[in-house]
Design a protein around this motif. Structure first.
Motif, PDB file in Angstrom:
ATOM      1  N   UNK A  33       0.822  -1.211   0.000  1.00  0.00           N
ATOM      2  CA  UNK A  33       0.000   0.000   0.000  1.00  0.00           C
ATOM      3  C   UNK A  33       0.857   1.262   0.000  1.00  0.00           C
ATOM      4  N   UNK A  34       1.889   1.312   0.829  1.00  0.00           N
ATOM      5  CA  UNK A  34       2.746   2.503   0.908  1.00  0.00           C
ATOM      6  C   UNK A  34       3.382   2.818  -0.447  1.00  0.00           C
ATOM      7  N   UNK A  35       3.919   1.801  -1.105  1.00  0.00           N
ATOM      8  CA  UNK A  35       4.555   2.001  -2.401  1.00  0.00           C
ATOM      9  C   UNK A  35       3.541   2.451  -3.448  1.00  0.00           C
ATOM     10  N   UNK A  36       2.329   1.921  -3.346  1.00  0.00           N
ATOM     11  CA  UNK A  36       1.286   2.291  -4.297  1.00  0.00           C
ATOM     12  C   UNK A  36       0.883   3.751  -4.130  1.00  0.00           C
ATOM     13  N   UNK A  37       0.841   4.218  -2.894  1.00  0.00           N
ATOM     14  CA  UNK A  37       0.496   5.618  -2.651  1.00  0.00           C
ATOM     15  C   UNK A  37       1.554   6.527  -3.270  1.00  0.00           C
ATOM     16  N   UNK A  38       2.817   6.189  -3.064  1.00  0.00           N
ATOM     17  CA  UNK A  38       3.907   6.986  -3.636  1.00  0.00           C
ATOM     18  C   UNK A  38       3.864   6.946  -5.165  1.00  0.00           C
ATOM     19  N   UNK A  39       3.565   5.770  -5.704  1.00  0.00           N
ATOM     20  CA  UNK A  39       3.504   5.629  -7.149  1.00  0.00           C
ATOM     21  C   UNK A  39       2.336   6.440  -7.723  1.00  0.00           C
ATOM     22  N   UNK A  40       1.222   6.472  -7.009  1.00  0.00           N
ATOM     23  CA  UNK A  40       0.065   7.238  -7.469  1.00  0.00           C
ATOM     24  C   UNK A  40       0.390   8.734  -7.502  1.00  0.00           C
ATOM     25  N   UNK A  41       1.174   9.210  -6.544  1.00  0.00           N
ATOM     26  CA  UNK A  41       1.602  10.610  -6.539  1.00  0.00           C
ATOM     27  C   UNK A  41       2.451  10.893  -7.777  1.00  0.00           C
ATOM     28  N   UNK A  42       3.355   9.971  -8.100  1.00  0.00           N
ATOM     29  CA  UNK A  42       4.185  10.127  -9.302  1.00  0.00           C
ATOM     30  C   UNK A  42       3.326  10.151 -10.566  1.00  0.00           C
ATOM     31  N   UNK A  43       2.345   9.280 -10.616  1.00  0.00           N
ATOM     32  CA  UNK A  43       1.450   9.212 -11.770  1.00  0.00           C
ATOM     33  C   UNK A  43       0.694  10.527 -11.934  1.00  0.00           C
ATOM     34  N   UNK A  44       0.151  11.030 -10.836  1.00  0.00           N
ATOM     35  CA  UNK A  44      -0.603  12.283 -10.894  1.00  0.00           C
ATOM     36  C   UNK A  44       0.272  13.456 -11.329  1.00  0.00           C
ATOM     37  N   UNK A  45       1.496  13.516 -10.817  1.00  0.00           N
ATOM     38  CA  UNK A  45       2.377  14.622 -11.188  1.00  0.00           C
ATOM     39  C   UNK A  45       2.780  14.540 -12.667  1.00  0.00           C
ATOM     40  N   UNK A  46       3.028  13.341 -13.160  1.00  0.00           N
ATOM     41  CA  UNK A  46       3.357  13.182 -14.581  1.00  0.00           C
ATOM     42  C   UNK A  46       2.179  13.589 -15.466  1.00  0.00           C
ATOM     43  N   UNK A  47       0.973  13.234 -15.052  1.00  0.00           N
ATOM     44  CA  UNK A  47      -0.206  13.625 -15.831  1.00  0.00           C
ATOM     45  C   UNK A  47      -0.344  15.146 -15.871  1.00  0.00           C
ATOM     46  N   UNK A  48      -0.084  15.818 -14.741  1.00  0.00           N
ATOM     47  CA  UNK A  48      -0.141  17.275 -14.715  1.00  0.00           C
ATOM     48  C   UNK A  48       0.924  17.883 -15.627  1.00  0.00           C
ATOM     49  N   UNK A  49       2.127  17.317 -15.597  1.00  0.00           N
ATOM     50  CA  UNK A  49       3.207  17.827 -16.454  1.00  0.00           C
ATOM     51  C   UNK A  49       2.842  17.681 -17.927  1.00  0.00           C
ATOM     52  N   UNK A  50       2.277  16.549 -18.288  1.00  0.00           N
ATOM     53  CA  UNK A  50       1.915  16.329 -19.682  1.00  0.00           C
ATOM     54  C   UNK A  50       0.805  17.278 -20.133  1.00  0.00           C
ATOM     55  N   UNK A  51      -0.102  17.595 -19.252  1.00  0.00           N
ATOM     56  CA  UNK A  51      -1.174  18.537 -19.601  1.00  0.00           C
ATOM     57  C   UNK A  51      -0.618  19.939 -19.803  1.00  0.00           C
ATOM     58  N   UNK A  52       0.429  20.277 -19.061  1.00  0.00           N
ATOM     59  CA  UNK A  52       0.997  21.619 -19.177  1.00  0.00           C
ATOM     60  C   UNK A  52       1.901  21.790 -20.402  1.00  0.00           C
ATOM     61  N   UNK A  53       2.335  20.682 -20.998  1.00  0.00           N
ATOM     62  CA  UNK A  53       3.172  20.779 -22.204  1.00  0.00           C
ATOM     63  C   UNK A  53       2.284  21.089 -23.337  1.00  0.00           C
TER      64      UNK A  53
END
Length: 53
Positions: A33-53
Protein backbone atom coordinates in the motif's frame (compact mmCIF):
# COMPACT_ATOMS: atom_id res chain seq x y z
CA UNK A 1 22.33 17.65 -25.92
CA UNK A 2 18.85 18.70 -24.81
CA UNK A 3 15.73 16.86 -25.80
CA UNK A 4 13.03 18.56 -27.82
CA UNK A 5 9.59 19.09 -26.30
CA UNK A 6 8.19 16.28 -28.41
CA UNK A 7 10.90 13.88 -27.20
CA UNK A 8 10.34 14.93 -23.59
CA UNK A 9 6.61 14.41 -24.00
CA UNK A 10 7.11 10.97 -25.50
CA UNK A 11 9.44 9.91 -22.69
CA UNK A 12 7.00 11.13 -20.05
CA UNK A 13 4.08 9.38 -21.75
CA UNK A 14 6.05 6.14 -21.83
CA UNK A 15 7.01 6.51 -18.17
CA UNK A 16 3.40 7.24 -17.27
CA UNK A 17 2.16 4.18 -19.15
CA UNK A 18 4.74 1.97 -17.42
CA UNK A 19 3.92 3.39 -13.99
CA UNK A 20 0.21 2.80 -14.52
CA UNK A 21 0.89 -0.78 -15.58
CA UNK A 22 3.06 -1.41 -12.52
CA UNK A 23 0.53 0.33 -10.24
CA UNK A 24 -2.34 -1.86 -11.47
CA UNK A 25 -0.35 -4.97 -10.57
CA UNK A 26 0.90 -3.71 -7.20
CA UNK A 27 -2.46 -2.38 -5.95
CA UNK A 28 -3.72 -5.96 -5.62
CA UNK A 29 -1.23 -6.72 -2.83
CA UNK A 30 -2.22 -5.18 0.52
CA UNK A 31 1.40 -5.31 1.73
CA UNK A 32 2.42 -2.79 -0.93
CA UNK A 33 0.00 0.00 0.00
CA UNK A 34 2.75 2.50 0.91
CA UNK A 35 4.56 2.00 -2.40
CA UNK A 36 1.29 2.29 -4.30
CA UNK A 37 0.50 5.62 -2.65
CA UNK A 38 3.91 6.99 -3.64
CA UNK A 39 3.50 5.63 -7.15
CA UNK A 40 0.06 7.24 -7.47
CA UNK A 41 1.60 10.61 -6.54
CA UNK A 42 4.18 10.13 -9.30
CA UNK A 43 1.45 9.21 -11.77
CA UNK A 44 -0.60 12.28 -10.89
CA UNK A 45 2.38 14.62 -11.19
CA UNK A 46 3.36 13.18 -14.58
CA UNK A 47 -0.21 13.63 -15.83
CA UNK A 48 -0.14 17.27 -14.71
CA UNK A 49 3.21 17.83 -16.45
CA UNK A 50 1.91 16.33 -19.68
CA UNK A 51 -1.17 18.54 -19.60
CA UNK A 52 1.00 21.62 -19.18
CA UNK A 53 3.17 20.78 -22.20
Amino acid sequence: MALSKKEQSTLKQTRLRNLKRKYSKMIRDPALVEECIEMKVDIDSLERELKSL
